[in-house]
Design an enzyme around this catalytic site. Structure first.
Site, PDB file in Angstrom:
ATOM      1  N   CYS B 224      -6.136   3.737   4.823  1.00  0.00           N
ATOM      2  CA  CYS B 224      -5.620   3.917   3.479  1.00  0.00           C
ATOM      3  C   CYS B 224      -6.690   3.814   2.417  1.00  0.00           C
ATOM      4  O   CYS B 224      -6.458   4.153   1.260  1.00  0.00           O
ATOM      5  CB  CYS B 224      -4.553   2.873   3.169  1.00  0.00           C
ATOM      6  SG  CYS B 224      -3.167   2.966   4.290  1.00  0.00           S
ATOM      7  N   HIS B 303     -16.980  -3.663   4.333  1.00  0.00           N
ATOM      8  CA  HIS B 303     -16.461  -3.397   5.677  1.00  0.00           C
ATOM      9  C   HIS B 303     -16.508  -4.676   6.487  1.00  0.00           C
ATOM     10  O   HIS B 303     -17.560  -5.256   6.674  1.00  0.00           O
ATOM     11  CB  HIS B 303     -17.320  -2.327   6.349  1.00  0.00           C
ATOM     12  CG  HIS B 303     -16.599  -1.580   7.419  1.00  0.00           C
ATOM     13  ND1 HIS B 303     -15.912  -2.181   8.438  1.00  0.00           N
ATOM     14  CD2 HIS B 303     -16.457  -0.242   7.603  1.00  0.00           C
ATOM     15  CE1 HIS B 303     -15.379  -1.262   9.213  1.00  0.00           C
ATOM     16  NE2 HIS B 303     -15.690  -0.075   8.735  1.00  0.00           N
ATOM     17  N   HIS B 387      -6.776  -2.209 -16.869  1.00  0.00           N
ATOM     18  CA  HIS B 387      -5.727  -1.750 -15.954  1.00  0.00           C
ATOM     19  C   HIS B 387      -6.136  -1.971 -14.508  1.00  0.00           C
ATOM     20  O   HIS B 387      -7.318  -1.866 -14.181  1.00  0.00           O
ATOM     21  CB  HIS B 387      -5.476  -0.250 -16.158  1.00  0.00           C
ATOM     22  CG  HIS B 387      -5.170   0.101 -17.575  1.00  0.00           C
ATOM     23  ND1 HIS B 387      -4.016  -0.291 -18.210  1.00  0.00           N
ATOM     24  CD2 HIS B 387      -5.894   0.785 -18.481  1.00  0.00           C
ATOM     25  CE1 HIS B 387      -4.043   0.160 -19.450  1.00  0.00           C
ATOM     26  NE2 HIS B 387      -5.159   0.810 -19.643  1.00  0.00           N
ATOM     27  N   HIS B 391      -3.650  -0.742  -4.331  1.00  0.00           N
ATOM     28  CA  HIS B 391      -3.027   0.127  -3.334  1.00  0.00           C
ATOM     29  C   HIS B 391      -1.644  -0.402  -2.966  1.00  0.00           C
ATOM     30  O   HIS B 391      -1.476  -1.558  -2.604  1.00  0.00           O
ATOM     31  CB  HIS B 391      -3.933   0.163  -2.109  1.00  0.00           C
ATOM     32  CG  HIS B 391      -3.283   0.725  -0.895  1.00  0.00           C
ATOM     33  ND1 HIS B 391      -2.690   1.961  -0.878  1.00  0.00           N
ATOM     34  CD2 HIS B 391      -3.108   0.224   0.349  1.00  0.00           C
ATOM     35  CE1 HIS B 391      -2.208   2.193   0.323  1.00  0.00           C
ATOM     36  NE2 HIS B 391      -2.443   1.165   1.091  1.00  0.00           N
ATOM     37  N   HIS B 420       7.952   1.552  -5.395  1.00  0.00           N
ATOM     38  CA  HIS B 420       9.405   1.750  -5.481  1.00  0.00           C
ATOM     39  C   HIS B 420       9.749   3.239  -5.489  1.00  0.00           C
ATOM     40  O   HIS B 420      10.657   3.694  -4.786  1.00  0.00           O
ATOM     41  CB  HIS B 420       9.923   1.110  -6.768  1.00  0.00           C
ATOM     42  CG  HIS B 420      11.408   1.174  -6.921  1.00  0.00           C
ATOM     43  ND1 HIS B 420      12.057   2.171  -7.614  1.00  0.00           N
ATOM     44  CD2 HIS B 420      12.387   0.388  -6.438  1.00  0.00           C
ATOM     45  CE1 HIS B 420      13.363   1.978  -7.564  1.00  0.00           C
ATOM     46  NE2 HIS B 420      13.588   0.898  -6.860  1.00  0.00           N
ATOM     47  N   ASN B 424       4.777   3.855   0.302  1.00  0.00           N
ATOM     48  CA  ASN B 424       3.355   3.716   0.587  1.00  0.00           C
ATOM     49  C   ASN B 424       2.823   5.093   0.951  1.00  0.00           C
ATOM     50  O   ASN B 424       3.032   5.572   2.057  1.00  0.00           O
ATOM     51  CB  ASN B 424       3.168   2.725   1.741  1.00  0.00           C
ATOM     52  CG  ASN B 424       1.711   2.577   2.137  1.00  0.00           C
ATOM     53  OD1 ASN B 424       0.845   3.308   1.683  1.00  0.00           O
ATOM     54  ND2 ASN B 424       1.440   1.611   3.000  1.00  0.00           N
TER      55      ASN B 424
END
Lengths: 449, 496
Positions: B224, B303, B387, B391, B420, B424
């Site tokens: 992702c 990572h 802001h 994710h 919502h 995802n």
């Protein structure tokens, strides 16, 4: 050789989410019909050249739009604490099956029988836990050489034939023009109008007794296989029939005439002695109760017609008997029945058309105005009220084309196979010589025109 | 009553002290420079013009020295401008909006689950509990192949989904930016779980007839957080190629990845992953400086794959019946928190104002030297960013980050509402969140945005953007027709 091959089965979801916590309770008339279900097939010709699957996609998108106005269909059955069925509007969607068939729709209609026609509908019996059982099933079959068939199956708990037809019409309006001409209304059956209560009013005992008997009868025995034929009576034939029954034409309706005709003929065919065979008529009470055309739910009431002592050929008396019962089924009478049903709060499920010969008046059902594409009226609309376990069924339906004021009618007859043969050869039927739209495939070479 | 007042007044006093400290430290240079400049100007005014000319003459500078100095200055300036990294601008982006007929209400999802997993009612119950607490709404969408009973995830259906999602997003982007296919110099497509041959980037080149000398890349299997990896790659490529456009497409194709088994840890992705995709246009051309929406400031990649537990925490494997699915381990949240800590340790010094960095340094020194029991100071990232786009991996991820970074509910509103409305959507969810903030009219010129993404591996990647121009509402984008309904209150548990 499978003529109809399945493409896919999916769930169609409405385009607008349903507000949570909504319930649609079922009326007393609805709950009686739990054991029954309907199959309706609409046939259309192709008007424009289309890729395979293109029209089905258009229909699917329109049905999703339409379902936003019918939360009762996308909901699921749920039992209230009192043990009654209600629909919990949980936005679960409606099942839709897509299929392809060989040949063209016109060819299909030429040699059709009950089994073949039922390939165009999809039905699943109610699950033990109906919470994830869809109450409505739609099957769209595209014919490879042109034409389309739309099959709707639904439980009789939620809708009767006029109501299911209203649903298809709403879908057609949505496909054609993007909005519904008659939006549906969900409300309970009306109560007795306060001003009209006559304190000396006698309750309609015969109707209540008929229902009481039906509820208390044991389950019917299913043993004979039934077949279905469809006969078309044109305007002139019906007028002749009416003249036969009554000297003054205007005092009889096509329904009474045809119902009397078939009552007499079927009694002869069944070999009933001492009168005509047991028959119940089933009438649409929407006009009588003053309900709007958009009313969603069951509103058809059954009643027995008395055939004792009427001889074989006495069409007049048969028609009189039917007329008498139709007259008595007025608003007050139906109210009596509804109130009695509510009071009694029965948990037993009757087989409402599991015993007698049933004659159903579907004349006012507006099936031929369900137009999905420009200039394409349905070629034919077939109705099946299942399961077919009683003595037989006669459905009197409107004619396919043309004006509404004509007396022509289409009659669907469901009887055991040998009785159907005898019926087609009967003198009275031969006298009127109706067109056979759907006959017995194996026996007769096509006598249809 | 009197007891509350001292607390209140002391907290107010603390707030002002903190504000004063921040202002002092962050503007220290200005605060030092101003008195010096005032001093010099007063001195100049006092001396008068003749004195100035006399001082100049006494320095005894001749033409050669002046020429050499000016050449030196010009040379230094040229070297500086040549070696400065090229600014990378985000011209515009477009998010894919699935048709509303593909939405999946909870009841329909549960019904399909019940019909397909009829022999494994415990798994069905598990899915229901996940869905109740997931934070998803009733309008998230799945592709048509998953609406079938039973689902038919064929390769053809997966390609179709890829085409619909990617081509819609790119068409929308081209319309917004006015760019032509022949102008695209760099193409990067990232889609973690669907990697056909020819690749999805080849599919884009084929559809839009892109140039034959295009630099195309296809990133798969990176989870992702691949969206920000693509951004990083695009940024590096734009340093090597002057005057270019880079088109980045981030998506996740759901069709082939519907898990058909009944192993619980592997059913989770079915409940949460939904259709989505985004196309982003990056540029290093000078003329886009005016019209670009954002400028890319930093990309920080972390990572944690060298740790075995982190490596295995999101693992694609076959279950005991040979059905392939993605196994999410139980300590996913712990590993995510670790990865985040690592990432913010790197990004902190790059973005935090001097005041926060000093405080962090003092607490660090203090912990090392004086007292190890001092609480580690968590820098206040709200000072560095206006802001936040976290994710929308799941409700737990957003809750965890809100707690760790001490964010208010308004800061995480974009993430929660995206979860919502769209579910995802994997690597593209950050773009739906940006779109939300813009649609709400909150994005002003100079605002800094922090995008954080987590992914299998285990990776935590961040990108920092600076808003180039105020974005006016109403915006066209995936929130166009529903922004007025948001924010909605999402209950802890939705009763199904």
């Amino acid at each position: 050789m499978a003529e109809v091959s399945l493409t896919c089965k999916r769930t169609v979801i409405s385009t607008k989410p349903v507000q949570p916590g909504k319930f649609c309770p079922l009326s007393a008339l609805d709950r009686l019909m739990e054991r029954n279900y309907l199959h309706i097939v609409f046939y259309y010709q192709s008007t424009v050249e289309r890729n395979p699957g293109e029209l089905t996609k258009k229909l699917r998108e329109a049905v999703a739009e339409m379902l936003s106005a019918f939360p009762i269909i996308t909901g699921r059955l749920f039992k209230t604490p009192e043990g009654h069925w209600t629909i919990k509007c949980n936005d679960a969607g409606m099942r839709m099956v897509e299929a392809r068939a060989k040949g063209s729709v016109e060819k299909w209609l030429q040699n059709l029988d009950r089994e073949k026609e039922l390939q165009l509908v999809h039905w699943e019996e109610m699950f033990h836990k109906p919470y994830f059982w869809s109450t409505f099933y739609v099957k769209v079959t595209e014919f490879e050489e042109g034409g389309i068939a739309i099959g709707l199956s639904c439980t009789h708990l939620l809708s009767d034939p006029p109501c299911a037809t209203m649903l298809i019409k709403a879908w057609a309006d949505m496909t054609l023009g993007g909005k519904m001409i008659t939006p549906p209304l969900f409300h309970p059956l009306p109560g007795r109008r306060p001003g009209n209560t006559n304190t000396n009013h006698e309750p309609y005992v015969e109707l209540i007794d008929y229902y009481k008997l039906s509820i208390e009868k044991p389950a019917p025995v299913f043993n004979t296989k039934q077949v279905t034929i469809i006969l078309a009576f044109d305007d002139e034939m019906v007028r002749r029939c009416i003249t036969r029954i009554a000297p003054v034409e205007s005092s009889r309706t096509p329904f009474e005439a045809l119902a009397a005709l078939f009552w007499v003929v079927v009694s002869k065919v069944k070999g009933t002695k001492g009168g005509l065979t047991n028959m119940s008529i089933c009438l649409d009470m929407r006009n009588v109760l003053g309900l709007d055309r958009g009313f969603f739910g069951n509103c058809m009431v059954y009643n027995k017609v008395n055939g004792d002592g009427i001889e074989g050929n006495e069409l007049c008396k048969a028609a009189n008997g039917i007329k008498e019962v139709v007259r008595k089924m007025d608003a007050d009478g139906i109210m009596d029945l509804i109130e009695w049903l509510k009071e009694r709060n029965y948990q037993d499920l009757p087989w409402m058309n599991g015993y007698d010969l049933i004659c159903v008046n579907l004349e006012a059902v507006d099936s031929y105005s369900a137009i999905f594409e420009d200039n394409a009226r349905p070629l034919r609309v077939s109705y099946y009220i299942e399961p077919a376990v009683g003595e037989g069924q006669i459905l009197i339906m409107p004619p396919p084309a043309g004006s509404r004021n004509t007396f022509s009618r289409v009659v669907t007859i469901t009887l055991p196979e040998d009785e159907v043969n005898k019926l087609l050869e009967d003198a009275l039927i031969q006298e009127f010589s109706p067109t056979i739209l759907m006959g017995l495939n194996k026996m007769h070479s096509s006598t249809s025109s | 009553m009197p007891q509350m007042l001292p607390n209140f007044s002391s907290s107010v006093k603390l707030k002002y002290v903190k504000l004063g400290y921040q202002y002092l430290v962050n503007h220290i240079l200005t605060l030092l420079l101003i008195p010096i400049m005032v001093g010099i100007s007063i001195e100049i005014l006092r001396l008068g013009p003749e004195e100035m000319v006399n001082i100049w003459r006494s320095l005894d500078i001749d033409l050669v020295q002046i020429l050499c100095s000016s050449f030196l200055i010009i040379f230094i300036c040229t070297v500086y401008f040549m070696s400065k990294p090229r600014s990378v601008y985000l011209v515009d982006y477009a998010c894919y909006k699935p048709p509303i007929t593909w939405r999946v209400p909870f009841s329909s999802f549960m019904e399909h689950s019940r019909l397909i997993l009829k022999d494994n009612l415990k798994s069905v119950d598990f899915q229901m509990r996940i869905l109740e607490r997931s934070g998803l709404g009733e309008e998230t969408c799945l592709p048509p192949a998953i609406h079938y009973i039973p689902p038919t995830p064929t390769m053809e259906a997966a390609r179709e989904e890829a085409q619909i999602v990617i081509f819609s997003a790119i068409d929308s982007l081209m319309q917004k930016t006015g760019i032509k296919a022949k102008d695209i110099d760099i193409l990067i497509v990232n889609c973690s779980l669907f990697s056909p041959t020819p690749s999805l980037s080849a599919m884009v080149v084929n559809k839009y007839k892109l140039r034959s000398n295009i630099k195309s890349y296809n990133l798969s299997g990176m989870g992702c957080s691949a969206g920000l990896i693509s951004m990083d790659l695009a940024k590096d490529l734009l340093q090597a190629h002057p005057n270019s456009y880079a088109l980045v497409v981030s998506t996740e194709i759901i069709t082939p990845n519907y898990y058909k088994g009944s192993e619980r840890a592997m059913l989770l992705p079915n409940c949460l992953f939904r259709m989505g995709g985004a196309a982003i246009l990056l540029s290093n051309k000078n003329r886009d400086k005016r019209r670009a929406k954002y400028r890319l400031v930093h990309v920080v990649r972390t990572h944690k794959g060298s740790d075995d537990k982190a490596y295995k925490c999101v693992y694609e494997q076959e279950d005991s019946q040979g059905k392939v699915g993605i196994n999410l381990s139980k300590d996913l949240m712990v590993i995510a928190a670790e990865a985040l800590k690592s990432n913010i340790t790197t990004i902190g010094p790059l973005v935090l104002p001097a005041s926060e960095q000093l405080l962090f340094l003092f607490t660090l020194i203090g912990r090392k030297i004086f007292n190890p029991k001092w609480k580690p100071y968590i820098p206040d990232f709200k000072q560095a960013f206006e802001h936040f786009c976290i994710h929308a991996g799941g409700r737990a991820v957003i809750d965890e980050l809100q707690k760790n970074l001490q964010l208010s509910s308004e800061h995480v509103e974009a993430s929660r509402m995206t979860l919502h409305r769209f579910g995802n959507t994997s690597s593209s969810s950050l773009w739906y969140e940006m779109s939300y903030i813009e649609a709400k009219g909150r994005m002003k010129k100079g605002d800094r945005v922090w995008q954080i993404a987590f992914g299998s591996g285990f990776k935590c990647n961040s990108a920092v953007w600076k808003c180039n121009r105020t974005i006016k509402t109403p915006t066209d984008g995936p929130w166009q027709d529903c922004i007025d309904r948001y924010p909605v209150h999402i209950p802890e548990i939705v009763k199904l």
